[in-house]
Design a protein around this motif. Structure first.
Motif, short mmCIF file in Angstrom:
data_model
loop_
_atom_site.label_atom_id
_atom_site.label_comp_id
_atom_site.label_asym_id
_atom_site.label_seq_id
_atom_site.Cartn_x
_atom_site.Cartn_y
_atom_site.Cartn_z
N GLU A 112 0.64 -1.14 -0.11
CA GLU A 112 -0.17 0.03 0.21
C GLU A 112 1.04 1.48 0.21
O GLU A 112 1.81 1.64 0.87
N GLN A 113 0.64 2.17 -0.41
CA GLN A 113 1.14 3.24 -0.57
C GLN A 113 0.36 4.56 0.61
O GLN A 113 -0.21 5.24 0.96
N GLN A 114 1.27 4.61 1.19
CA GLN A 114 1.16 5.70 2.52
C GLN A 114 1.25 7.06 2.36
O GLN A 114 1.41 7.86 2.85
N ASP A 115 2.34 7.56 1.38
CA ASP A 115 3.08 8.44 1.09
C ASP A 115 1.92 9.64 0.56
O ASP A 115 1.19 8.94 -0.58
N SER A 116 1.45 10.49 0.48
CA SER A 116 0.63 11.08 -0.25
C SER A 116 1.83 13.18 -0.32
O SER A 116 2.45 13.66 0.77
N TYR A 117 1.16 13.40 -1.34
CA TYR A 117 2.11 14.93 -1.84
C TYR A 117 1.13 15.98 -2.69
O TYR A 117 0.07 15.76 -2.96
N ALA A 164 3.76 14.54 3.36
CA ALA A 164 3.13 13.25 4.21
C ALA A 164 3.63 11.63 4.18
O ALA A 164 3.11 10.55 3.12
N ASP A 165 4.07 11.18 5.27
CA ASP A 165 4.10 9.95 5.39
C ASP A 165 3.55 8.58 6.34
O ASP A 165 3.81 8.92 7.24
N GLY A 166 2.62 8.64 6.20
CA GLY A 166 1.48 7.83 6.76
C GLY A 166 1.70 6.46 7.26
O GLY A 166 3.30 6.14 6.99
N MET A 167 1.22 6.70 8.84
CA MET A 167 2.03 5.26 9.20
C MET A 167 1.04 4.48 10.21
O MET A 167 -0.73 5.54 10.77
N GLY A 168 0.49 3.82 10.37
CA GLY A 168 -0.30 2.25 10.69
C GLY A 168 -1.00 0.86 10.07
O GLY A 168 -0.15 1.03 9.28
N GLY A 169 -2.11 0.82 11.04
CA GLY A 169 -2.13 -0.95 10.29
C GLY A 169 -2.63 -0.91 8.99
O GLY A 169 -2.86 0.42 7.92
N ARG A 170 -3.11 -1.61 8.56
CA ARG A 170 -4.28 -1.07 7.03
C ARG A 170 -4.52 0.07 6.47
O ARG A 170 -6.21 0.13 7.86
N GLU A 171 -4.70 0.68 5.87
CA GLU A 171 -5.22 1.77 5.24
C GLU A 171 -5.19 2.93 6.41
O GLU A 171 -4.86 4.61 5.68
N GLN A 172 -4.75 2.80 7.46
CA GLN A 172 -5.17 3.70 8.18
C GLN A 172 -3.27 4.72 8.26
O GLN A 172 -4.24 5.57 8.72
N ALA A 223 -2.04 5.35 4.89
CA ALA A 223 -3.02 6.39 4.11
C ALA A 223 -3.78 7.30 4.80
O ALA A 223 -3.89 8.89 3.68
N MET A 224 -5.00 7.15 5.28
CA MET A 224 -5.75 8.43 5.59
C MET A 224 -5.30 9.16 6.54
O MET A 224 -5.60 10.65 6.40
N ALA A 225 -4.20 8.74 7.56
CA ALA A 225 -3.76 9.56 7.91
C ALA A 225 -2.67 10.73 7.38
O ALA A 225 -3.19 12.30 7.52
N SER A 226 -2.20 10.37 6.10
CA SER A 226 -1.68 11.70 5.86
C SER A 226 -2.29 12.08 4.42
O SER A 226 -2.20 13.46 4.19
N ASP A 227 -3.51 11.72 4.07
CA ASP A 227 -4.41 12.39 3.31
C ASP A 227 -5.04 13.04 4.00
O ASP A 227 -5.57 14.31 3.36
N THR A 228 -5.36 13.05 5.31
CA THR A 228 -5.63 14.19 6.54
C THR A 228 -4.66 15.40 6.68
O THR A 228 -5.47 16.18 6.70
N LYS A 274 13.03 -5.44 -2.23
CA LYS A 274 11.79 -5.60 -2.47
C LYS A 274 11.42 -5.86 -1.45
O LYS A 274 9.67 -5.88 -1.11
N ASN A 275 11.80 -5.10 -0.36
CA ASN A 275 11.58 -4.64 0.84
C ASN A 275 11.98 -3.30 0.99
O ASN A 275 11.78 -2.42 1.90
N ALA A 276 11.82 -2.11 -0.53
CA ALA A 276 11.80 -1.01 -0.63
C ALA A 276 10.42 0.12 0.14
O ALA A 276 9.36 -1.14 0.43
N ASP A 277 10.48 0.95 1.07
CA ASP A 277 9.57 1.05 1.58
C ASP A 277 8.71 2.59 0.59
O ASP A 277 9.60 2.56 -0.44
N ASN A 278 7.76 2.58 0.81
CA ASN A 278 7.44 3.89 0.16
C ASN A 278 8.45 4.84 -0.23
O ASN A 278 8.60 5.48 0.52
N ILE A 279 8.12 5.37 -1.36
CA ILE A 279 8.72 6.78 -1.83
C ILE A 279 8.20 8.30 -2.34
O ILE A 279 7.13 7.82 -3.07
#
Length: 249
Positions: A16-21, A35-43, A45-50, A221-226
């Motif tokens: 999942e992409q949890q970064d937003s800009y 913003a780089d979101g942290m949390g469980g599935r979808e959480q 992404a929702m935080a960075s969207d906020t 294969k272990n790359a974080d969202n960028i």
């Protein structure tokens, strides 16, 4: 004088992409947000969207506060909204944030967490933000021992921590360049490598794409969202019209 912008992101090896800009333009003033979101599935992404949604709402609403006060209020409002999001969903989530406010011949920025801003001029690194991470504290003070994880934060938006945004400012010169990025980028690419890439022929967007590709390849294969945003101060051109962009890939 005007600005040239470039941007991009990569999901890396994550599901999942949890970064937003976003890049916002209002009457010649610009606000860049990452913003780089942290949390469980979808959480996450929702935080960075906020963070992005809060920036959109406040930047395009009438405001007369000095940019430093505006950025501080923006951080605190996003923090409260992410906390509310967690309460409503019965989960915990959080986000880093980098805000860059460009006004006339001045730049202001605020950050919380370990997403970074770099300020370059004449092929030199003038400044970069300091991470709000346990590893950074450990490196600054031996009293913290040597057990900190690289991604363990002591301050983020939406966390149970106090939020004290770090705010800085600088006067602008010809050919100043600002780079905003998530930790998936800066953990793989050094400032010297950024400068070497920018010195090569090609457009700013081309260099941005190449830097993101390199970071993703190194992470494997272990790359974080960028995520990466670049703003270059130009002396001849000014981007016309209204930029109001939100990105997620």
């Amino acid at each position: 004088m005007g600005w040239e912008f470039a941007h991009g992101s990569d999901i890396g090896g994550r599901s999942e992409q949890q970064d937003s800009y976003s890049i916002l333009d209002h009457m010649g003033n610009y606000l860049l947000v990452l913003a780089d979101g942290m949390g469980g599935r979808e959480q996450g992404a929702m935080a960075s969207d906020t963070v992005i949604e809060t920036a959109h709402t406040r930047f395009y609403s009438p405001h007369r506060a000095h940019p430093e006060q505006f950025l501080k209020r923006l951080c605190m409002e996003a923090h409260r909204k992410i906390l509310k999001l967690g309460r409503n969903n019965g989960t915990s989530s959080g986000s880093t944030a980098i805000f860059l406010y460009l006004q006339d011949n001045e730049a202001y920025w605020a950050h919380v967490g370990d997403s970074r801003l770099y300020h370059f001029h004449n092929d030199k690194l003038l400044f970069h933000t300091k991470d709000h991470s346990m590893l950074a504290l450990q490196q600054q003070n031996s009293e913290f021992g040597n057990s900190a994880e690289s991604n363990q934060l002591y301050m983020c938006l939406g966390g149970d921590n106090d939020v004290v945004p770090e705010i800085n400012a600088a006067g602008l010169n010809n050919d100043d360049l600002f780079l905003l990025c998530s930790d998936g980028f800066w953990s793989e690419i050094s400032p010297d490598e950024i400068l070497r890439q920018l010195a090569l022929p090609g457009t700013l967007q081309y260099h941005t794409d190449m830097l993101i590709r390199t970071a993703s390849e190194r992470g494997g294969k272990n790359a974080d969202n960028i995520s990466l945003l670049i703003a270059r101060h130009q002396t001849r051109k000014r981007l016309p019209g209204l930029l109001k962009l939100v990105f997620r890939k």
